[in-house]
Design an enzyme around this catalytic site. Structure first.
Site, PDB file in Angstrom:
ATOM      1  N   CYS A  70      19.908   0.833   0.917  1.00 27.73           N
ATOM      2  CA  CYS A  70      21.345   0.531   0.917  1.00 27.73           C
ATOM      3  C   CYS A  70      21.783   1.275  -0.596  1.00 27.73           C
ATOM      4  O   CYS A  70      21.185   0.816  -1.772  1.00 27.73           O
ATOM      5  CB  CYS A  70      21.465  -0.949   0.927  1.00 27.73           C
ATOM      6  SG  CYS A  70      23.410  -1.340   0.588  1.00 27.73           S
ATOM      7  N   CYS A 114      24.969   0.690  -1.703  1.00 27.57           N
ATOM      8  CA  CYS A 114      26.043  -0.148  -2.373  1.00 27.57           C
ATOM      9  C   CYS A 114      25.542  -0.562  -4.118  1.00 27.57           C
ATOM     10  O   CYS A 114      24.657  -0.485  -4.195  1.00 27.57           O
ATOM     11  CB  CYS A 114      26.439  -1.247  -1.568  1.00 27.57           C
ATOM     12  SG  CYS A 114      25.213  -2.615  -2.029  1.00 27.57           S
ATOM     13  N   CYS A 156      23.643  -4.443  -4.191  1.00 24.56           N
ATOM     14  CA  CYS A 156      22.395  -4.820  -3.877  1.00 24.56           C
ATOM     15  C   CYS A 156      21.313  -4.432  -5.340  1.00 24.56           C
ATOM     16  O   CYS A 156      21.522  -3.290  -5.723  1.00 24.56           O
ATOM     17  CB  CYS A 156      21.891  -4.101  -2.981  1.00 24.56           C
ATOM     18  SG  CYS A 156      22.202  -4.627  -1.248  1.00 24.56           S
TER      19      CYS A 156
HETATM   20 ZN   LIG Z   1      23.705  -3.021  -0.661  1.00 17.89          ZN
END
Ligand SMILES: [Zn+2]
Ligand SMILES: [Zn+2]
Length: 202
Positions: free
Chosen positions: A59, A61, A64
Site C-alpha cells: 500500500c 498511502c 499505513c
Molecule cells: Zn495504506
C-alpha cells in the site's frame, strides 16, 4: 539510486499471487495464523492471530506503517475476533481516534501493530489491518498487488518517478493500482450495498 518498494519484495517474490474472494475467506473459516511482534528489543508488544490473513498487498498511502526507506507498506486483513494482544498491551496507543481505521501503535518503537475499524457502518468493519512482516511464522499468503501507488507522492516521491515505480512493481509480477485491486473494490461495493440494505437506506 536503488529504489526500495518493500523489503519483502525487493529481492523478488517466489510464490504466485493467490486469488481468493474475501467473502469466501470470511465464510470458509481459514486455518490458524501466528504471532506478530513490534520492533522493541526489550518487552515487545505481541499480538496473536488465530486465522489465515487475506488480501496481503503493498500500500502506497501515507497512513499505513512502512519500514525505513520503503515506498510501500505491506498490509493484510484478518477477522477482528481472531486477533488479540498477548504481551505488553500497555505499550499500545491509538494514533488517531478520529481516523476510520484506528492504528494501534507501540509507543516506544512506533510500529503499527493493527488497524481497527470501530464504525459498524464502515465497509471494513470486522476486519483488522496487520503487517505480516512482523511475524516469523510461515504460511501467510503472498503479496498479491500494489494499491494506492500514486499516493506515494504524498510521502515525498516525485510524480515523475511514478512510471518507474509502476514498472518496478510490474516486474515483480504484481499489478499496480491507484486504488485497491478490482477484487477488493468489488468487496467494498457489495458490502456497502448490504450494509445500506441492513440500515434501511433503501
Ligand atoms: Zn495504506
Ligand atoms: Zn515496540
Amino acid at each position: 539510486m536503488k529504489m526500495s518498494i518493500h523489503p519483502a519484495v525487493d529481492a523478488g517474490i517466489k510464490t504466485s499471487p493467490a486469488t481468493r474472494s474475501l467473502w469466501g475467506y470470511i465464510n470458509n473459516k481459514p486455518k490458524p495464523g501466528g504471532t506478530l511482534s513490534c520492533k522493541c528489543s526489550k518487552n515487545p508488544v505481541v499480538i496473536k492471530i488465530t486465522s489465515q490473513a487475506a488480501h496481503n498487498h503493498l500500500c502506497g498511502c501515507s497512513q499505513c506503517w512502512k519500514p525505513e526507506g520503503a515506498l510501500f507498506s505491506q498490509v493484510a486483513v484478518v477477522p477482528r475476533d481472531k486477533l488479540s494482544v498477548t504481551k505488553n498491551a500497555s505499550k499500545l496507543e491509538i494514533l488517531d481516534e478520529n481516523a476510520s481505521i484506528q492504528r494501534h501503535v507501540c509507543k516506544e518503537c512506533g510500529t503499527h501493530m493493527y488497524g481497527r475499524v470501530e464504525d459498524e457502518s464502515h465497509h471494513f468493519y470486522g476486519l483488522d489491518f496487520v503487517h505480516l512482516e512482523l511475524s516469523q511464522d510461515d504460511g501467510w499468503p503472498p503479496i498479491q498487488f500494489a494499491g494506492f501507488v500514486s499516493s506515494i507522492v504524498e510521502s515525498g516521491t516525485n510524480p515523475s518517478e511514478l512510471d518507474e515505480v509502476r514498472a518496478r512493481v510490474h516486474s515483480l509480477g504484481l499489478e499496480p493500482y491507484d486504488s485497491f485491486s478490482p477484487q477488493l473494490n468489488d468487496f467494498i461495493a457489495s458490502r456497502s450495498s448490504k450494509l445500506n440494505y441492513k440500515n434501511k437506506v433503501y
